[in-house]
Design a protein around this motif. Structure first.
Motif, PDB file in Angstrom:
ATOM      1  N   ALA A 148      38.056  -8.460   8.337  1.00 43.87           N
ATOM      2  CA  ALA A 148      37.159  -8.971   9.378  1.00 43.87           C
ATOM      3  C   ALA A 148      37.847 -10.049  10.208  1.00 43.87           C
ATOM      4  O   ALA A 148      37.713 -10.089  11.438  1.00 43.87           O
ATOM      5  N   TRP A 149      38.599 -10.936   9.550  1.00 47.42           N
ATOM      6  CA  TRP A 149      39.357 -11.938  10.298  1.00 47.42           C
ATOM      7  C   TRP A 149      40.403 -11.272  11.185  1.00 47.42           C
ATOM      8  O   TRP A 149      40.635 -11.693  12.321  1.00 47.42           O
ATOM      9  N   LEU A 150      41.037 -10.230  10.662  1.00 45.92           N
ATOM     10  CA  LEU A 150      42.129  -9.575  11.391  1.00 45.92           C
ATOM     11  C   LEU A 150      41.633  -8.828  12.619  1.00 45.92           C
ATOM     12  O   LEU A 150      42.252  -8.872  13.679  1.00 45.92           O
ATOM     13  N   GLY A 193      38.579  -9.221  14.028  1.00 47.79           N
ATOM     14  CA  GLY A 193      37.497  -9.902  14.738  1.00 47.79           C
ATOM     15  C   GLY A 193      37.781 -10.078  16.219  1.00 47.79           C
ATOM     16  O   GLY A 193      36.912  -9.856  17.068  1.00 47.79           O
ATOM     17  N   VAL A 194      39.025 -10.462  16.547  1.00 51.55           N
ATOM     18  CA  VAL A 194      39.374 -10.672  17.954  1.00 51.55           C
ATOM     19  C   VAL A 194      39.331  -9.362  18.743  1.00 51.55           C
ATOM     20  O   VAL A 194      38.713  -9.307  19.817  1.00 51.55           O
ATOM     21  N   PRO A 195      39.979  -8.270  18.253  1.00 52.63           N
ATOM     22  CA  PRO A 195      39.857  -7.009  19.004  1.00 52.63           C
ATOM     23  C   PRO A 195      38.414  -6.542  19.181  1.00 52.63           C
ATOM     24  O   PRO A 195      38.045  -6.066  20.261  1.00 52.63           O
ATOM     25  N   ILE A 196      37.589  -6.699  18.145  1.00 55.25           N
ATOM     26  CA  ILE A 196      36.191  -6.272  18.260  1.00 55.25           C
ATOM     27  C   ILE A 196      35.464  -7.109  19.309  1.00 55.25           C
ATOM     28  O   ILE A 196      34.675  -6.584  20.108  1.00 55.25           O
ATOM     29  N   LEU A 197      35.737  -8.410  19.326  1.00 58.30           N
ATOM     30  CA  LEU A 197      35.131  -9.278  20.336  1.00 58.30           C
ATOM     31  C   LEU A 197      35.560  -8.857  21.736  1.00 58.30           C
ATOM     32  O   LEU A 197      34.739  -8.796  22.666  1.00 58.30           O
ATOM     33  N   ILE A 198      36.861  -8.551  21.901  1.00 57.85           N
ATOM     34  CA  ILE A 198      37.371  -8.116  23.207  1.00 57.85           C
ATOM     35  C   ILE A 198      36.716  -6.807  23.627  1.00 57.85           C
ATOM     36  O   ILE A 198      36.256  -6.665  24.767  1.00 57.85           O
ATOM     37  N   PRO A 226      37.215  -7.582  -5.295  1.00 60.16           N
ATOM     38  CA  PRO A 226      38.376  -7.208  -4.461  1.00 60.16           C
ATOM     39  C   PRO A 226      37.965  -6.530  -3.154  1.00 60.16           C
ATOM     40  O   PRO A 226      38.608  -6.728  -2.121  1.00 60.16           O
ATOM     41  N   LEU A 227      36.872  -5.745  -3.206  1.00 55.84           N
ATOM     42  CA  LEU A 227      36.400  -5.133  -1.963  1.00 55.84           C
ATOM     43  C   LEU A 227      35.907  -6.182  -0.983  1.00 55.84           C
ATOM     44  O   LEU A 227      36.180  -6.103   0.226  1.00 55.84           O
ATOM     45  N   ALA A 228      35.191  -7.173  -1.501  1.00 51.08           N
ATOM     46  CA  ALA A 228      34.682  -8.234  -0.632  1.00 51.08           C
ATOM     47  C   ALA A 228      35.834  -9.039  -0.040  1.00 51.08           C
ATOM     48  O   ALA A 228      35.810  -9.418   1.138  1.00 51.08           O
ATOM     49  N   ARG A 229      36.861  -9.325  -0.894  1.00 49.22           N
ATOM     50  CA  ARG A 229      38.007 -10.076  -0.379  1.00 49.22           C
ATOM     51  C   ARG A 229      38.730  -9.289   0.709  1.00 49.22           C
ATOM     52  O   ARG A 229      39.097  -9.852   1.752  1.00 49.22           O
ATOM     53  N   ALA A 230      38.919  -7.986   0.489  1.00 47.04           N
ATOM     54  CA  ALA A 230      39.578  -7.148   1.503  1.00 47.04           C
ATOM     55  C   ALA A 230      38.746  -7.088   2.785  1.00 47.04           C
ATOM     56  O   ALA A 230      39.290  -7.127   3.899  1.00 47.04           O
ATOM     57  N   HIS A 231      37.422  -7.028   2.610  1.00 46.79           N
ATOM     58  CA  HIS A 231      36.531  -6.975   3.777  1.00 46.79           C
ATOM     59  C   HIS A 231      36.647  -8.255   4.614  1.00 46.79           C
ATOM     60  O   HIS A 231      36.719  -8.193   5.856  1.00 46.79           O
ATOM     61  N   ALA A 246      39.453  -1.714  12.153  1.00 45.79           N
ATOM     62  CA  ALA A 246      38.040  -2.006  12.392  1.00 45.79           C
ATOM     63  C   ALA A 246      37.151  -0.993  11.676  1.00 45.79           C
ATOM     64  O   ALA A 246      36.099  -1.347  11.113  1.00 45.79           O
ATOM     65  N   LEU A 247      37.554   0.272  11.665  1.00 45.38           N
ATOM     66  CA  LEU A 247      36.799   1.305  10.968  1.00 45.38           C
ATOM     67  C   LEU A 247      36.781   1.039   9.460  1.00 45.38           C
ATOM     68  O   LEU A 247      35.729   1.145   8.804  1.00 45.38           O
ATOM     69  N   ILE A 248      37.948   0.682   8.908  1.00 40.21           N
ATOM     70  CA  ILE A 248      38.020   0.407   7.470  1.00 40.21           C
ATOM     71  C   ILE A 248      37.142  -0.794   7.109  1.00 40.21           C
ATOM     72  O   ILE A 248      36.414  -0.780   6.104  1.00 40.21           O
ATOM     73  N   ALA A 249      37.204  -1.848   7.937  1.00 36.46           N
ATOM     74  CA  ALA A 249      36.374  -3.027   7.675  1.00 36.46           C
ATOM     75  C   ALA A 249      34.894  -2.679   7.716  1.00 36.46           C
ATOM     76  O   ALA A 249      34.102  -3.168   6.897  1.00 36.46           O
ATOM     77  N   THR A 250      34.501  -1.825   8.652  1.00 36.37           N
ATOM     78  CA  THR A 250      33.092  -1.414   8.751  1.00 36.37           C
ATOM     79  C   THR A 250      32.675  -0.614   7.524  1.00 36.37           C
ATOM     80  O   THR A 250      31.593  -0.827   6.953  1.00 36.37           O
ATOM     81  N   LEU A 251      33.534   0.307   7.091  1.00 33.14           N
ATOM     82  CA  LEU A 251      33.225   1.113   5.903  1.00 33.14           C
ATOM     83  C   LEU A 251      33.113   0.245   4.650  1.00 33.14           C
ATOM     84  O   LEU A 251      32.222   0.445   3.810  1.00 33.14           O
ATOM     85  N   LEU A 252      34.014  -0.755   4.523  1.00 32.69           N
ATOM     86  CA  LEU A 252      33.930  -1.656   3.374  1.00 32.69           C
ATOM     87  C   LEU A 252      32.619  -2.441   3.398  1.00 32.69           C
ATOM     88  O   LEU A 252      31.992  -2.667   2.352  1.00 32.69           O
TER      89      LEU A 252
END
Length: 224
Positions: A18-20, A22-27, A9-14, A206-212
């Motif tokens: 990441a998809w969600l 990804g665009v802001p991080i790229l920008i 479940p952690l991997a699925r949430a990650h 983005a912070l939550i995705a990085t922590l996961l």
């Protein structure tokens, strides 16, 4: 075994996060890289500015009368010295230092001349536009009545319509930098709001995705 059950479940949430984000991080990465890669002097058009002219010799200085002053300084405009005054009521004006007499605001012809004199090698002037204090242009963003004088090379000089002082120099490089900044903070309209819900939510996700991702690293290492 229990930690291993959490991995899926952690991997699925990650992955979904990441998809969600990804665009802001790229920008953020692309705009941040572009902004730090540009020399700030080039963005500001420092090399385009003419050196500050020397003040002419004055025998007598008479301060302007009749209005409460907040600040007073001497500047050279079109080869003559003028008082540039900030007023206690928030206004501004200019005066003749030899007599103290208040001078009128800028007209278009004088604005064109002062704008040309402020640049080291000015191109041909394309236009001169007056804007009131309550409707400043986006690339000025100062609540002052102003003349915006546009040159053929894309440079634009903003002059205070009351005092003749140069408020800003904008170049094509500055406008691109400003657009990048607006995209970076996700505020392309005003380009000043660094604390709005979209930016805060994107940064939090983005912070939550990085922590996961960091939490999942030991699981990946164990599988290998």
């Amino acid at each position: 075994m229990r930690p291993m059950r959490l991995r899926r479940p952690l991997a699925r949430a990650h992955v979904w996060l990441a998809w969600l984000v990804g665009v802001p991080i790229l920008i953020w990465t692309a705009t941040g890289l572009w902004m730090v890669a540009r020399p700030i002097e080039e963005v500001r058009g420092t090399a385009l500015r003419a050196p500050t002219p020397r003040l002419p010799k004055l025998e007598l200085l008479v301060p302007p009368p009749g209005r409460a002053l907040k600040s007073l300084s001497l500047e050279t405009q079109a080869g003559r010295a003028v008082w540039v005054a900030g007023l206690s009521d928030g206004g501004a004006g200019r005066a003749d230092p030899a007599t103290g007499r208040w001078l009128p605001g800028l007209g278009e012809a004088e604005a064109r001349g002062l704008a040309r004199a402020s640049l080291l090698r000015p191109a041909a002037i394309r236009s001169a536009t007056y804007t009131p204090a309550d409707r400043p242009p986006l690339d000025l963003r100062r609540a002052r009545p102003a003349w915006g004088v546009t040159f053929a090379d894309g440079a634009r000089v903003y002059l205070d319509a009351d005092t003749g002082a140069v408020l800003a120099l904008r170049t094509d490089q500055w406008r691109l930098f400003d657009w990048m900044w607006g995209l970076h903070i996700m505020d392309l309209n005003g380009r000043e709001d660094t604390s709005h819900p979209v930016l805060i939510a994107s940064a939090a996700l983005a912070l939550i995705a990085t922590l996961l991702g960091l939490i999942l690293l030991p699981f990946a290492a164990r599988r290998r």
